[in-house]
Scaffold this active site. Structure first.
Site, short mmCIF file in Angstrom:
data_model
loop_
_atom_site.label_atom_id
_atom_site.label_comp_id
_atom_site.label_asym_id
_atom_site.label_seq_id
_atom_site.Cartn_x
_atom_site.Cartn_y
_atom_site.Cartn_z
N SER A 29 0.83 -1.22 0.00
CA SER A 29 0.00 0.00 0.00
C SER A 29 0.86 1.26 0.00
O SER A 29 1.73 1.42 0.86
CB SER A 29 -0.88 0.04 1.26
OG SER A 29 -1.89 -0.89 1.17
N HIS A 59 -2.92 0.99 -4.34
CA HIS A 59 -2.25 -0.05 -5.11
C HIS A 59 -2.38 0.29 -6.60
O HIS A 59 -3.22 1.08 -6.99
CB HIS A 59 -2.87 -1.42 -4.84
CG HIS A 59 -2.51 -1.98 -3.50
ND1 HIS A 59 -1.63 -3.02 -3.33
CD2 HIS A 59 -2.89 -1.62 -2.27
CE1 HIS A 59 -1.49 -3.27 -2.05
NE2 HIS A 59 -2.26 -2.44 -1.37
N HIS A 81 -5.34 -9.23 -0.97
CA HIS A 81 -5.29 -9.54 0.45
C HIS A 81 -6.36 -10.58 0.76
O HIS A 81 -7.41 -10.61 0.12
CB HIS A 81 -5.60 -8.30 1.29
CG HIS A 81 -4.72 -7.12 1.00
ND1 HIS A 81 -4.94 -6.29 -0.08
CD2 HIS A 81 -3.63 -6.65 1.64
CE1 HIS A 81 -4.01 -5.34 -0.08
NE2 HIS A 81 -3.21 -5.54 0.94
N TYR A 83 -8.42 -10.44 3.05
CA TYR A 83 -9.67 -9.79 3.47
C TYR A 83 -10.54 -9.33 2.30
O TYR A 83 -11.70 -8.97 2.48
CB TYR A 83 -9.40 -8.61 4.42
CG TYR A 83 -8.61 -7.46 3.83
CD1 TYR A 83 -9.14 -6.59 2.88
CD2 TYR A 83 -7.30 -7.22 4.25
CE1 TYR A 83 -8.41 -5.54 2.36
CE2 TYR A 83 -6.56 -6.17 3.74
CZ TYR A 83 -7.13 -5.33 2.80
OH TYR A 83 -6.40 -4.29 2.28
N GLU A 84 -9.99 -9.34 1.08
CA GLU A 84 -10.81 -8.91 -0.07
C GLU A 84 -11.76 -10.01 -0.52
O GLU A 84 -12.84 -9.71 -1.03
CB GLU A 84 -9.90 -8.51 -1.23
CG GLU A 84 -9.10 -7.25 -0.96
CD GLU A 84 -8.11 -6.98 -2.07
OE1 GLU A 84 -8.53 -6.56 -3.15
OE2 GLU A 84 -6.89 -7.22 -1.84
N ALA A 111 3.00 -2.07 3.99
CA ALA A 111 2.89 -1.00 4.99
C ALA A 111 2.46 -1.69 6.29
O ALA A 111 1.67 -2.64 6.26
CB ALA A 111 1.84 0.00 4.56
N MET A 206 -1.59 -6.64 7.28
CA MET A 206 -2.67 -7.49 6.77
C MET A 206 -2.27 -8.28 5.52
O MET A 206 -3.14 -8.68 4.72
CB MET A 206 -3.88 -6.62 6.45
CG MET A 206 -4.37 -5.79 7.62
SD MET A 206 -5.74 -4.74 7.14
CE MET A 206 -5.86 -3.65 8.57
N SER A 207 -0.98 -8.47 5.32
CA SER A 207 -0.57 -9.13 4.07
C SER A 207 0.70 -9.94 4.31
O SER A 207 1.01 -10.35 5.43
CB SER A 207 -0.30 -8.07 2.99
OG SER A 207 0.82 -7.29 3.35
N ASN A 230 2.61 3.77 10.93
CA ASN A 230 1.95 4.25 12.16
C ASN A 230 2.41 3.39 13.34
O ASN A 230 2.92 2.29 13.15
CB ASN A 230 0.42 4.15 12.01
CG ASN A 230 -0.03 2.72 11.68
OD1 ASN A 230 0.06 2.29 10.53
ND2 ASN A 230 -0.48 1.99 12.69
N HIS A 242 -6.63 4.02 6.87
CA HIS A 242 -6.00 3.69 5.59
C HIS A 242 -5.46 4.96 4.93
O HIS A 242 -4.41 4.93 4.28
CB HIS A 242 -7.01 2.97 4.70
CG HIS A 242 -6.41 2.43 3.43
ND1 HIS A 242 -5.30 1.59 3.42
CD2 HIS A 242 -6.74 2.62 2.12
CE1 HIS A 242 -4.99 1.29 2.16
NE2 HIS A 242 -5.85 1.91 1.36
N1 HPA Z 1 -2.30 -2.63 11.35
C1 HPA Z 1 -2.50 -3.45 10.30
N2 HPA Z 1 -2.12 -3.15 9.08
C2 HPA Z 1 -1.50 -1.98 8.88
C3 HPA Z 1 -1.26 -1.08 9.92
C4 HPA Z 1 -1.69 -1.43 11.24
O1 HPA Z 1 -1.52 -0.69 12.22
N3 HPA Z 1 -0.64 -0.01 9.38
C5 HPA Z 1 -0.48 -0.27 8.05
N4 HPA Z 1 -1.02 -1.46 7.74
#
Ligand code: HPA
Length: 268
Positions: A29, A59, A81, A83-84, A111, A206-207, A230, A242
């Site tokens: 991402s 993306h 992903h 989750y999609e 990310a 998440m990947s 973050n 996001h």
């Molecule tokens: N959690 C999950 N996925 C992420 C995060 C997070 O804090 N930051 C960027 N992708």
């Protein structure tokens, strides 16, 4: 190798040329601008039957085959992903195609949120290992004994060492850490983050983990780098979103590009 992957490999070679690809790169991402740096042929996922239709903003769902720093690469501008679609094996066909095109290795980027105050947003983290916190696996349903993939040195020690050397050469700090895969798409709760910190994770996303498992299944050497966007839930006052991920990713993307270019220049 599936028949599908062979057919797609033939179609891609007809467009991009027969020379074998050396390595693959999956861009996470907000990190997909590197697709533009490659001197080659770009094919939309929509034109590749069975490739994911990534609807995740940030993306760039294209496969670009061409030269980067003198090395023939296949760059995946987007990923699917779990989750999609609810499918853990959503990246299996693209990685089979990568193998079919001749690659022997893969570098995965993402990310991620950090659980380490000494690895703040804007930093890069090279995965030393991972925790599959989702309990899912992309090889569920694979009928052959090849499904019993050893994961002891899944994060390739030689690629990791070469990435560290490359980062040092261009003045980029490449932190080491363990990544935990959380299914998403909702972010984690602060209690979940406290739990995975206790379990030994340094960053969460998440990947990536399904791709590492699939790469090892296919015999590709693999390593992965997180761009920290973050602090994970509950670790700072900042809102997690996001939008924030996409806004912060370019800081890591610049360091990532410098490191990857040097890594490619160093390959013999
Ligand atoms: N959690 C999950 N996925 C992420 C995060 C997070 O804090 N930051 C960027 N992708």
């Amino acid at each position: 190798m599936s028949k599908n992957a062979k057919t797609l490999g033939d179609r891609i070679r007809a467009k991009a040329g027969d020379a074998p690809v050396r390595l693959g790169l999956i861009l996470g991402s907000g990190l997909s601008h590197l697709t533009e740096a490659v001197d080659g042929v770009s094919i939309d996922y929509a034109d590749l039957d069975g490739f994911p239709h990534s609807g995740v903003s940030g993306h760039n769902p294209k496969l670009v085959i061409g030269m980067l720093e003198g090395v023939r690469v296949a760059v995946f501008g987007g990923r699917a992903h779990y989750y999609e679609s609810g499918r853990g094996d959503a990246m299996r066909l693209p990685l089979e195609v990568l193998k079919e095109l001749g690659a022997d290795s893969l570098i995965v980027t993402n990310a991620a949120g950090s659980m380490r105050s000494d690895i703040p947003p804007g930093e890069l983290m090279l995965l030393s290992d991972h925790i599959n916190f989702s309990g899912l696996n992309p090889l569920i349903g694979e009928p052959t004994d090849a499904r019993f993939v050893p994961m002891t040195a899944a994060h390739d020690p030689m690629i990791r060492a070469a990435l560290k050397k490359a980062a040092r050469a261009v003045g980029v700090t490449l932190n080491d850490g363990v990544y935990a895969w959380y299914s998403g798409p909702s972010f984690e709760t602060p209690a979940e983050i406290r739990a995975i910190r206790i379990l030994g994770a340094d960053a969460v996303g998440m990947s990536t983990v399904p791709e590492i498992i699939l790469a090892r299944f296919l015999g590709l050497r693999v390593a992965a780098i997180s761009a920290i966007t973050n602090m994970a839930a509950g670790m700072s006052d900042e809102n997690i979103s996001h939008e924030h991920t996409k806004a912060m990713a370019p800081i890591g993307a610049e360091k990532l590009e410098k490191t990857l270019r040097q890594y490619l220049r160093d390959l013999d």
